[in-house]
Write an enzyme that holds these catalytic residues in place. Sequence first.
Site, PDB file in Angstrom:
ATOM      1  N   HIS A   1       0.844  -1.139  -0.089  1.00 57.85           N
ATOM      2  CA  HIS A   1      -0.028   0.110   0.003  1.00 57.85           C
ATOM      3  C   HIS A   1       1.180   1.258  -0.095  1.00 57.85           C
ATOM      4  O   HIS A   1       1.665   1.464   0.988  1.00 57.85           O
ATOM      5  CB  HIS A   1      -1.004   0.019   1.279  1.00 57.85           C
ATOM      6  CG  HIS A   1      -1.968   1.078   1.287  1.00 57.85           C
ATOM      7  ND1 HIS A   1      -2.922   1.065   1.691  1.00 57.85           N
ATOM      8  CD2 HIS A   1      -1.628   2.495   1.307  1.00 57.85           C
ATOM      9  CE1 HIS A   1      -3.961   2.178   1.532  1.00 57.85           C
ATOM     10  NE2 HIS A   1      -2.781   2.874   1.659  1.00 57.85           N
TER      11      HIS A   1
ATOM     12  N   HIS B   1       3.311   4.000   0.678  1.00 58.17           N
ATOM     13  CA  HIS B   1       3.576   4.684   1.645  1.00 58.17           C
ATOM     14  C   HIS B   1       4.939   5.640   1.647  1.00 58.17           C
ATOM     15  O   HIS B   1       5.781   5.003   0.832  1.00 58.17           O
ATOM     16  CB  HIS B   1       3.626   4.090   2.986  1.00 58.17           C
ATOM     17  CG  HIS B   1       4.405   2.804   2.770  1.00 58.17           C
ATOM     18  ND1 HIS B   1       4.080   1.648   2.031  1.00 58.17           N
ATOM     19  CD2 HIS B   1       5.773   2.337   3.513  1.00 58.17           C
ATOM     20  CE1 HIS B   1       4.820   0.712   2.304  1.00 58.17           C
ATOM     21  NE2 HIS B   1       5.983   1.173   2.980  1.00 58.17           N
TER      22      HIS B   1
HETATM   23  P1  AMP Z   1       8.132  -0.976   3.832  1.00 58.75           P
HETATM   24  O1  AMP Z   1       8.990  -2.202   4.139  1.00 58.75           O
HETATM   25  O2  AMP Z   1       8.796   0.077   2.938  1.00 58.75           O
HETATM   26  O3  AMP Z   1       6.804  -1.675   2.756  1.00 58.75           O
HETATM   27  O4  AMP Z   1       7.775  -0.567   5.016  1.00 58.75           O
HETATM   28  C1  AMP Z   1       6.653  -0.977   5.676  1.00 58.75           C
HETATM   29  C2  AMP Z   1       6.559  -0.416   7.005  1.00 58.75           C
HETATM   30  O5  AMP Z   1       5.433  -0.560   7.707  1.00 58.75           O
HETATM   31  C3  AMP Z   1       7.530  -0.810   7.822  1.00 58.75           C
HETATM   32  O6  AMP Z   1       8.603  -0.029   8.503  1.00 58.75           O
HETATM   33  C4  AMP Z   1       7.110  -1.589   9.129  1.00 58.75           C
HETATM   34  O7  AMP Z   1       7.668  -1.291  10.255  1.00 58.75           O
HETATM   35  C5  AMP Z   1       5.640  -0.833   9.015  1.00 58.75           C
HETATM   36  N1  AMP Z   1       4.497  -1.471   9.837  1.00 58.75           N
HETATM   37  C6  AMP Z   1       3.948  -2.855   9.481  1.00 58.75           C
HETATM   38  N2  AMP Z   1       2.987  -2.830  10.288  1.00 58.75           N
HETATM   39  C7  AMP Z   1       2.668  -1.698  10.851  1.00 58.75           C
HETATM   40  C8  AMP Z   1       1.612  -1.131  11.815  1.00 58.75           C
HETATM   41  N3  AMP Z   1       0.648  -2.045  12.162  1.00 58.75           N
HETATM   42  N4  AMP Z   1       1.635  -0.175  12.462  1.00 58.75           N
HETATM   43  C9  AMP Z   1       2.785   0.789  11.978  1.00 58.75           C
HETATM   44  N5  AMP Z   1       3.757   0.379  11.025  1.00 58.75           N
HETATM   45  C10 AMP Z   1       3.678  -1.015  10.564  1.00 58.75           C
HETATM   46 ZN    ZN Z   2      -4.330  -0.658   1.449  1.00 64.11          ZN
END
Ligand code: AMP
Ligand code: ZN
Length: 111
Positions: free
Chosen positions: A96, A98
């Site tokens: 998603h 971000h």
């Molecule tokens: P990416 O690896 O660039 O896809 O980043 C995904 C990010 O989402 C990682 O840094 C995770 O630590 C973070 N993440 C996953 N689950 C959660 C959650 N429930 N709340 C906050 N951050 C999350």
């Molecule tokens: Zn989504």
Amino acid sequence: MDCIFCKIIVGEIPAEKVYSDEEIIAFKDINPQAPCHILIIPKRHIDGADVLKSDDAELTGKLILAAARIARQFHLESGYRIVTNIGKDGGQTVRHLHFHLLGGEKLKDSF
Ligand code: AMP
Ligand code: ZN
């Protein structure tokens, strides 16, 4: 719905939100890689930057503007990094769109 960030958007999974408007939310990363690590995401599900369409240009700009505003709010005047990972080789673990906002210390070189 299978997407963890869509679940955060609808409140099914808790998150420490720092910003929200009609189109965007931002919340603290659960596994921070810097003293300040915030994720800025669109409320509308988009898989990643690789599938953005020209119609998404304004929303994409708003995500970056939100990141810069949040950086000011968190007093990251000495600098920060905005990162988006794409796909498996790019290290994207949540499909998603971000943007990571990282700061609060001198960041290590990333590449
Ligand atoms: P990416 O690896 O660039 O896809 O980043 C995904 C990010 O989402 C990682 O840094 C995770 O630590 C973070 N993440 C996953 N689950 C959660 C959650 N429930 N709340 C906050 N951050 C999350
Ligand atoms: Zn989504």
